[in-house]
Design an enzyme around this catalytic site. Structure first.
Site, short mmCIF file in Angstrom:
data_model
loop_
_atom_site.label_atom_id
_atom_site.label_comp_id
_atom_site.label_asym_id
_atom_site.label_seq_id
_atom_site.Cartn_x
_atom_site.Cartn_y
_atom_site.Cartn_z
N HIS A 162 120.37 22.48 70.93
CA HIS A 162 120.29 21.53 72.03
C HIS A 162 120.22 20.11 71.48
O HIS A 162 119.71 19.89 70.38
CB HIS A 162 119.07 21.84 72.91
N LYS B 178 121.58 23.62 55.45
CA LYS B 178 122.79 23.07 54.83
C LYS B 178 123.60 24.21 54.23
O LYS B 178 123.06 25.26 53.86
CB LYS B 178 122.43 22.06 53.75
#
Length: 181
Positions: free
Chosen positions: A90, A141
Protein backbone atom coordinates in the site's frame (compact mmCIF):
# COMPACT_ATOMS: atom_id res chain seq x y z
CA UNK A 1 -14.23 -17.66 -3.95
CA UNK A 2 -13.65 -20.78 -6.03
CA UNK A 3 -9.88 -20.40 -5.53
CA UNK A 4 -10.28 -20.06 -1.78
CA UNK A 5 -12.64 -23.05 -1.67
CA UNK A 6 -9.97 -25.25 -3.30
CA UNK A 7 -7.37 -23.87 -0.88
CA UNK A 8 -9.66 -24.77 2.02
CA UNK A 9 -10.07 -28.29 0.59
CA UNK A 10 -6.28 -28.63 0.27
CA UNK A 11 -5.75 -27.64 3.89
CA UNK A 12 -8.35 -30.18 5.04
CA UNK A 13 -6.70 -33.17 3.33
CA UNK A 14 -5.35 -36.00 5.41
CA UNK A 15 -1.64 -36.93 5.25
CA UNK A 16 -2.52 -40.13 3.36
CA UNK A 17 -4.31 -38.17 0.59
CA UNK A 18 -1.21 -37.34 -1.45
CA UNK A 19 -2.90 -37.91 -4.82
CA UNK A 20 -5.74 -35.57 -3.83
CA UNK A 21 -3.23 -32.92 -2.74
CA UNK A 22 -1.42 -33.13 -6.08
CA UNK A 23 -4.71 -32.88 -7.97
CA UNK A 24 -5.73 -29.80 -5.98
CA UNK A 25 -2.35 -28.10 -6.48
CA UNK A 26 -2.70 -28.56 -10.25
CA UNK A 27 -6.16 -26.99 -10.09
CA UNK A 28 -5.06 -24.15 -7.78
CA UNK A 29 -1.76 -22.94 -9.28
CA UNK A 30 -1.12 -21.10 -12.54
CA UNK A 31 1.73 -23.59 -13.10
CA UNK A 32 3.11 -26.36 -10.92
CA UNK A 33 5.87 -28.75 -11.82
CA UNK A 34 6.39 -32.38 -10.90
CA UNK A 35 7.30 -33.45 -7.38
CA UNK A 36 6.10 -30.33 -5.54
CA UNK A 37 5.04 -30.78 -1.93
CA UNK A 38 3.41 -28.20 0.35
CA UNK A 39 2.75 -29.00 3.98
CA UNK A 40 -0.68 -27.86 5.09
CA UNK A 41 -1.62 -25.37 6.22
CA UNK A 42 -0.78 -23.36 3.13
CA UNK A 43 -2.10 -19.80 2.73
CA UNK A 44 -2.64 -17.70 -0.41
CA UNK A 45 -4.86 -14.70 -1.14
CA UNK A 46 -5.93 -16.15 -4.47
CA UNK A 47 -5.36 -19.80 -3.56
CA UNK A 48 -2.27 -20.04 -5.78
CA UNK A 49 -3.96 -18.71 -8.93
CA UNK A 50 -0.98 -16.42 -9.69
CA UNK A 51 1.75 -18.83 -8.57
CA UNK A 52 4.21 -20.48 -10.99
CA UNK A 53 6.29 -23.30 -9.43
CA UNK A 54 8.98 -25.34 -11.18
CA UNK A 55 9.72 -28.98 -10.29
CA UNK A 56 10.52 -30.45 -6.87
CA UNK A 57 9.62 -27.47 -4.71
CA UNK A 58 9.08 -28.04 -1.00
CA UNK A 59 7.06 -25.69 1.20
CA UNK A 60 7.01 -26.30 4.93
CA UNK A 61 4.10 -25.44 7.27
CA UNK A 62 2.43 -22.02 6.98
CA UNK A 63 3.88 -21.00 3.62
CA UNK A 64 2.02 -17.76 2.89
CA UNK A 65 1.87 -16.48 -0.70
CA UNK A 66 0.22 -13.09 -1.03
CA UNK A 67 -0.47 -13.84 -4.68
CA UNK A 68 -2.34 -10.70 -5.69
CA UNK A 69 -0.04 -10.84 -8.72
CA UNK A 70 2.46 -13.39 -10.01
CA UNK A 71 5.05 -15.30 -7.99
CA UNK A 72 7.62 -17.30 -9.97
CA UNK A 73 9.75 -19.96 -8.25
CA UNK A 74 12.40 -22.06 -9.99
CA UNK A 75 12.84 -25.80 -9.55
CA UNK A 76 14.42 -27.41 -6.47
CA UNK A 77 13.66 -24.50 -4.14
CA UNK A 78 12.82 -25.14 -0.49
CA UNK A 79 10.84 -22.95 1.91
CA UNK A 80 11.19 -23.31 5.67
CA UNK A 81 8.18 -22.95 7.97
CA UNK A 82 6.37 -19.62 8.24
CA UNK A 83 7.77 -18.04 5.06
CA UNK A 84 5.80 -15.15 3.56
CA UNK A 85 6.10 -13.92 -0.02
CA UNK A 86 4.17 -10.68 -0.50
CA UNK A 87 3.33 -9.19 -3.88
CA UNK A 88 0.87 -6.60 -2.56
CA UNK A 89 1.50 -3.41 -0.62
CA UNK A 90 0.00 0.00 0.00
CA UNK A 91 1.18 3.58 -0.61
CA UNK A 92 3.02 5.46 2.12
CA UNK A 93 0.92 8.59 1.55
CA UNK A 94 -1.94 8.42 4.10
CA UNK A 95 -4.48 10.00 1.74
CA UNK A 96 -3.98 7.20 -0.80
CA UNK A 97 -4.22 4.48 1.85
CA UNK A 98 -7.42 6.09 3.14
CA UNK A 99 -8.87 5.59 -0.35
CA UNK A 100 -7.93 1.90 -0.23
CA UNK A 101 -5.17 2.02 -2.84
CA UNK A 102 -2.93 -0.99 -3.24
CA UNK A 103 -0.17 -1.87 -5.67
CA UNK A 104 1.17 -5.27 -6.71
CA UNK A 105 4.65 -6.22 -7.91
CA UNK A 106 5.68 -9.75 -8.94
CA UNK A 107 8.30 -11.75 -7.05
CA UNK A 108 10.82 -13.99 -8.81
CA UNK A 109 12.91 -16.67 -7.09
CA UNK A 110 15.52 -18.65 -8.99
CA UNK A 111 16.29 -22.36 -9.01
CA UNK A 112 17.81 -24.39 -6.21
CA UNK A 113 17.24 -21.82 -3.45
CA UNK A 114 16.75 -22.40 0.25
CA UNK A 115 14.55 -19.85 2.00
CA UNK A 116 14.93 -20.30 5.78
CA UNK A 117 12.23 -20.35 8.45
CA UNK A 118 10.32 -17.13 9.01
CA UNK A 119 11.69 -15.25 5.98
CA UNK A 120 9.59 -12.43 4.52
CA UNK A 121 10.09 -11.46 0.86
CA UNK A 122 8.63 -8.09 -0.13
CA UNK A 123 6.88 -7.09 -3.40
CA UNK A 124 8.96 -6.73 -6.56
CA UNK A 125 11.97 -8.72 -5.31
CA UNK A 126 14.10 -10.93 -7.57
CA UNK A 127 16.26 -13.62 -5.98
CA UNK A 128 18.91 -15.33 -8.10
CA UNK A 129 19.77 -19.01 -8.46
CA UNK A 130 21.42 -21.08 -5.70
CA UNK A 131 20.67 -18.50 -2.99
CA UNK A 132 20.41 -19.33 0.72
CA UNK A 133 18.45 -16.87 2.86
CA UNK A 134 18.90 -17.19 6.62
CA UNK A 135 15.99 -17.68 9.00
CA UNK A 136 14.07 -14.59 10.06
CA UNK A 137 15.36 -12.40 7.23
CA UNK A 138 13.32 -9.65 5.62
CA UNK A 139 14.25 -9.38 1.94
CA UNK A 140 13.88 -5.76 0.81
CA UNK A 141 16.33 -5.77 -2.13
CA UNK A 142 17.18 -8.12 -5.00
CA UNK A 143 19.76 -10.84 -4.37
CA UNK A 144 22.24 -12.11 -7.01
CA UNK A 145 23.05 -15.75 -7.82
CA UNK A 146 25.14 -17.97 -5.55
CA UNK A 147 25.04 -16.03 -2.28
CA UNK A 148 24.25 -16.57 1.38
CA UNK A 149 22.21 -13.66 2.73
CA UNK A 150 20.48 -12.91 6.01
CA UNK A 151 19.33 -10.19 8.37
CA UNK A 152 16.80 -7.40 8.72
CA UNK A 153 17.11 -5.98 6.20
CA UNK A 154 18.53 -9.02 4.41
CA UNK A 155 22.03 -8.45 3.06
CA UNK A 156 24.54 -10.60 1.21
CA UNK A 157 26.95 -12.09 3.74
CA UNK A 158 29.13 -14.00 1.29
CA UNK A 159 29.35 -16.01 -1.90
CA UNK A 160 28.75 -19.75 -1.91
CA UNK A 161 32.37 -20.96 -1.78
CA UNK A 162 34.81 -23.88 -1.49
CA UNK A 163 34.07 -24.31 2.23
CA UNK A 164 30.46 -25.09 1.25
CA UNK A 165 31.73 -27.88 -1.04
CA UNK A 166 33.53 -29.48 1.93
CA UNK A 167 31.12 -28.87 4.84
CA UNK A 168 27.32 -29.16 4.88
CA UNK A 169 26.88 -27.66 8.39
CA UNK A 170 29.47 -25.91 10.52
CA UNK A 171 32.37 -28.39 10.67
CA UNK A 172 30.40 -31.45 9.51
CA UNK A 173 32.13 -32.76 6.39
CA UNK A 174 30.31 -33.73 3.20
CA UNK A 175 30.95 -37.29 2.12
CA UNK A 176 32.61 -36.76 -1.31
CA UNK A 177 30.60 -39.61 -2.80
CA UNK A 178 27.46 -37.49 -2.33
CA UNK A 179 28.77 -34.99 -4.89
CA UNK A 180 29.51 -37.71 -7.47
CA UNK A 181 25.86 -38.69 -7.85
Amino acid sequence: MACLERLYDYNQTRPTEQKRRQQLLHEMFAEIGEGCYLEPPFHANFGGKHVHFGDNIYGNFNLTLVDDTHIYVGSRTMFGPNVTIATASHPILPELRAKGYQYNAPVRIGTNCWIGAGVTILPGITIGNNVVIGAGSIVTKNLPDNVVAYGNPCQVARQVNQHDREYYFKEHRINPSMLDQ
